[in-house]
Write a protein that holds these residues in place. Structure first.
Motif, mmCIF file in Angstrom:
data_model
loop_
_atom_site.group_PDB
_atom_site.id
_atom_site.type_symbol
_atom_site.label_atom_id
_atom_site.label_comp_id
_atom_site.label_asym_id
_atom_site.label_seq_id
_atom_site.Cartn_x
_atom_site.Cartn_y
_atom_site.Cartn_z
ATOM 1 N N ASN A 91 -5.471 13.839 -5.061
ATOM 2 C CA ASN A 91 -4.692 12.955 -4.181
ATOM 3 C C ASN A 91 -5.535 12.441 -3.024
ATOM 4 O O ASN A 91 -5.439 11.262 -2.658
ATOM 5 N N LYS A 92 -6.339 13.304 -2.427
ATOM 6 C CA LYS A 92 -7.203 12.881 -1.316
ATOM 7 C C LYS A 92 -8.204 11.832 -1.792
ATOM 8 O O LYS A 92 -8.477 10.840 -1.090
ATOM 9 N N LEU A 93 -8.760 12.047 -2.989
ATOM 10 C CA LEU A 93 -9.719 11.090 -3.532
ATOM 11 C C LEU A 93 -9.067 9.729 -3.762
ATOM 12 O O LEU A 93 -9.625 8.685 -3.396
ATOM 13 N N ILE A 94 -7.871 9.735 -4.347
ATOM 14 C CA ILE A 94 -7.164 8.490 -4.628
ATOM 15 C C ILE A 94 -6.783 7.773 -3.334
ATOM 16 O O ILE A 94 -6.860 6.543 -3.230
ATOM 17 N N GLN A 95 -6.386 8.517 -2.308
ATOM 18 C CA GLN A 95 -6.038 7.907 -1.027
ATOM 19 C C GLN A 95 -7.233 7.175 -0.429
ATOM 20 O O GLN A 95 -7.095 6.062 0.102
ATOM 21 N N ASN A 96 -8.422 7.788 -0.524
ATOM 22 C CA ASN A 96 -9.630 7.138 -0.005
ATOM 23 C C ASN A 96 -9.938 5.855 -0.762
ATOM 24 O O ASN A 96 -10.392 4.871 -0.169
ATOM 25 N N VAL A 97 -9.690 5.859 -2.084
ATOM 26 C CA VAL A 97 -9.938 4.659 -2.894
ATOM 27 C C VAL A 97 -8.944 3.552 -2.533
ATOM 28 O O VAL A 97 -9.316 2.389 -2.363
ATOM 29 N N LYS A 99 0.802 -1.223 0.000
ATOM 30 C CA LYS A 99 0.000 0.000 0.000
ATOM 31 C C LYS A 99 0.842 1.284 0.000
ATOM 32 O O LYS A 99 0.503 2.243 -0.672
ATOM 33 N N PRO A 100 1.968 1.331 0.751
ATOM 34 C CA PRO A 100 2.790 2.560 0.679
ATOM 35 C C PRO A 100 3.300 2.831 -0.738
ATOM 36 O O PRO A 100 3.297 3.978 -1.190
ATOM 37 N N GLN A 101 3.718 1.784 -1.448
ATOM 38 C CA GLN A 101 4.187 1.956 -2.822
ATOM 39 C C GLN A 101 3.040 2.347 -3.751
ATOM 40 O O GLN A 101 3.213 3.153 -4.657
ATOM 41 N N LEU A 102 1.861 1.769 -3.516
ATOM 42 C CA LEU A 102 0.696 2.127 -4.324
ATOM 43 C C LEU A 102 0.349 3.594 -4.140
ATOM 44 O O LEU A 102 0.007 4.292 -5.105
ATOM 45 N N MET A 103 0.432 4.060 -2.886
ATOM 46 C CA MET A 103 0.124 5.462 -2.604
ATOM 47 C C MET A 103 1.139 6.384 -3.264
ATOM 48 O O MET A 103 0.771 7.386 -3.895
ATOM 49 N N PHE A 104 2.418 6.047 -3.139
ATOM 50 C CA PHE A 104 3.461 6.868 -3.744
ATOM 51 C C PHE A 104 3.324 6.880 -5.264
ATOM 52 O O PHE A 104 3.448 7.927 -5.904
ATOM 53 N N GLY A 105 3.064 5.711 -5.848
ATOM 54 C CA GLY A 105 2.883 5.642 -7.295
ATOM 55 C C GLY A 105 1.703 6.475 -7.760
ATOM 56 O O GLY A 105 1.760 7.124 -8.806
ATOM 57 N N ALA A 106 0.612 6.468 -6.976
ATOM 58 C CA ALA A 106 -0.562 7.274 -7.332
ATOM 59 C C ALA A 106 -0.226 8.757 -7.325
ATOM 60 O O ALA A 106 -0.618 9.505 -8.226
ATOM 61 N N VAL A 107 0.513 9.194 -6.302
ATOM 62 C CA VAL A 107 0.912 10.603 -6.228
ATOM 63 C C VAL A 107 1.754 10.995 -7.440
ATOM 64 O O VAL A 107 1.552 12.051 -8.057
ATOM 65 N N MET A 108 2.695 10.130 -7.814
ATOM 66 C CA MET A 108 3.571 10.414 -8.948
ATOM 67 C C MET A 108 2.789 10.475 -10.253
ATOM 68 O O MET A 108 3.002 11.370 -11.085
ATOM 69 N N GLN A 109 1.856 9.545 -10.459
ATOM 70 C CA GLN A 109 1.089 9.525 -11.697
ATOM 71 C C GLN A 109 0.138 10.718 -11.774
ATOM 72 O O GLN A 109 -0.045 11.297 -12.848
ATOM 73 N N ILE A 110 -0.455 11.103 -10.647
ATOM 74 C CA ILE A 110 -1.330 12.271 -10.632
ATOM 75 C C ILE A 110 -0.540 13.534 -10.954
ATOM 76 O O ILE A 110 -0.971 14.381 -11.742
ATOM 77 N N THR A 111 0.640 13.646 -10.352
ATOM 78 C CA THR A 111 1.492 14.808 -10.620
ATOM 79 C C THR A 111 1.859 14.884 -12.094
ATOM 80 O O THR A 111 1.787 15.957 -12.710
ATOM 81 N N GLN A 112 2.253 13.756 -12.677
ATOM 82 C CA GLN A 112 2.598 13.735 -14.095
ATOM 83 C C GLN A 112 1.403 14.095 -14.964
ATOM 84 O O GLN A 112 1.540 14.829 -15.954
ATOM 85 N N ALA A 113 0.216 13.575 -14.604
ATOM 86 C CA ALA A 113 -0.974 13.807 -15.420
ATOM 87 C C ALA A 113 -1.377 15.278 -15.418
ATOM 88 O O ALA A 113 -1.777 15.821 -16.456
ATOM 89 N N PHE A 114 -1.284 15.937 -14.261
ATOM 90 C CA PHE A 114 -1.699 17.335 -14.172
ATOM 91 C C PHE A 114 -0.606 18.309 -14.617
ATOM 92 O O PHE A 114 -0.906 19.453 -14.947
ATOM 93 N N ALA A 115 0.649 17.854 -14.592
ATOM 94 C CA ALA A 115 1.773 18.764 -14.884
ATOM 95 C C ALA A 115 2.278 18.629 -16.319
ATOM 96 O O ALA A 115 3.407 19.006 -16.605
ATOM 97 N N VAL A 116 1.453 18.111 -17.215
ATOM 98 C CA VAL A 116 1.868 17.944 -18.612
ATOM 99 C C VAL A 116 2.142 19.306 -19.240
ATOM 100 O O VAL A 116 1.313 20.206 -19.190
ATOM 101 N N SER A 117 3.323 19.452 -19.799
ATOM 102 C CA SER A 117 3.659 20.704 -20.497
ATOM 103 C C SER A 117 4.713 20.485 -21.576
ATOM 104 O O SER A 117 4.560 20.942 -22.706
ATOM 105 N N ASP A 118 5.779 19.754 -21.220
ATOM 106 C CA ASP A 118 6.904 19.591 -22.144
ATOM 107 C C ASP A 118 6.493 18.936 -23.450
ATOM 108 O O ASP A 118 6.900 19.373 -24.524
#
Length: 309
Positions: A297-303, A228-247
């Motif tokens: 992130n809060k939504l994903i953590q609850n899921v 679960k800790p790795q799942l949570m960290f991976g979710a944070v990273m994927q959410i950040t990448q998804a919202f921070a698309v620019s390059d």
């Protein structure tokens, strides 16, 4: 009664002081990270939030204008509405798909041993760190018959003339999504690989005794809850990448892209912050993006808390 409360408060403060003294070495070791985190994360966020209520052009002192930047953002900035829509489409499509891609590929690769697993991990991880990724995709999506995609489609008679992929509005966002998915097997993927290797193998033996019958049940009831800790960290990273698309949008579609078809919140922010130097307005855009990320992130953590339950 008040005296008792005062004594209890003094006792808690005294116990906190004692805990700090007892764990002084731990606090000293944490200090470098905390200092860096404060100055390069907490302070910029607080500064950006404060600047979002000002008119600030870098050359002159900030002028407090209260909600004007936010009113302009939501009521008068049509490009921001397009950028918000594009970003949400990116996040809704690439976020979950890339997350499950990372998990599934990590699960499959983890079944291999030794050098084979290391080689496959490198193959899947390489695109996310490759500096030549955009060069490759520019060749693939080149808007003439020499582009790889056009060349194949012309050869197979799917199209009659070359398509200018990144200058045709209806193709820009789908192509950017495909490229983003190709680049998405990054830190989250490595985290899942590491998490899978730390799962206690004896749990599978115990689960078999308790009635677990197939690999899918093992995955749901044993593997995922154990990481679960790795799942949570991976979710944070994927959410950040998804919202921070620019390059990828800037490199492949340009900034601005045709009819703003590839514009995202971050490219819009860069436009006002790095080109127009309207730092107050850019800070307001950054605050909205920050709130979107926090809420998701809060939504994903609850899921993820329900995994294995």
């Amino acid at each position: 009664m008040k005296k008792m409360q005062n004594k209890s408060n003094q006792g808690s403060e005294w116990s906190l002081g004692n805990r700090i003294k007892r764990n002084k070495a731990s606090y000293v070791m944490l200090a470098p990270y905390f200092i860096l985190f404060f100055f390069f994360t907490v302070l910029p966020v607080l500064t950006s939030t404060a600047l979002s209520f000002t008119n600030f052009n870098v050359l002159e002192p900030p002028k407090f204008i209260f909600w004007e930047n936010y009113i302009r953002l939501f009521l008068n900035d049509d490009i921001f509405k397009i950028a918000l829509k594009n970003t949400l489409v990116f996040a809704v499509i690439t976020g979950p798909i890339s997350y499950f891609m990372c998990l599934v590929f990590a699960w499959i690769i983890n079944e291999f041993k030794g050098k084979t697993r290391a080689f496959l991990t490198l193959i899947f991880y390489a695109p996310s760190i490759s500096g030549n990724a955009y060069i490759v995709w520019n060749l693939i999506l080149k808007g003439d018959r020499f582009g790889y995609l056009n060349g194949l489609l012309l050869k197979w008679d799917f199209i009659q003339s070359a398509v200018i992929w990144m200058k045709t509005e209806k193709y820009v966002l789908p192509m950017l999504i495909i490229v983003q998915l190709w680049l998405s097997l990054g830190t989250g993927f490595l985290t899942f690989i590491a998490g899978l290797q730390t799962v206690d193998k004896t749990l599978y033996e115990a689960a078999a005794v308790d009635g677990i019958k197939n690999r899918w049940q093992e995955l749901w009831y044993i593997t995922l809850p154990s990481m679960k800790p790795q799942l949570m960290f991976g979710a944070v990273m994927q959410i950040t990448q998804a919202f921070a698309v620019s390059d990828i949008s800037i490199q492949l579609a340009g900034n601005p892209s045709v009819n703003y078809a590839g514009t995202t919140i971050v490219t819009h922010l860069l436009d006002y912050g790095s080109i127009r130097y309207e730092m107050g307005y850019a800070s307001a855009i950054a605050v909205i993006l920050f709130l979107l990320m926090i809420g998701t992130n809060k939504l994903i953590q609850n899921v993820l808390r329900k995994v294995g339950n």
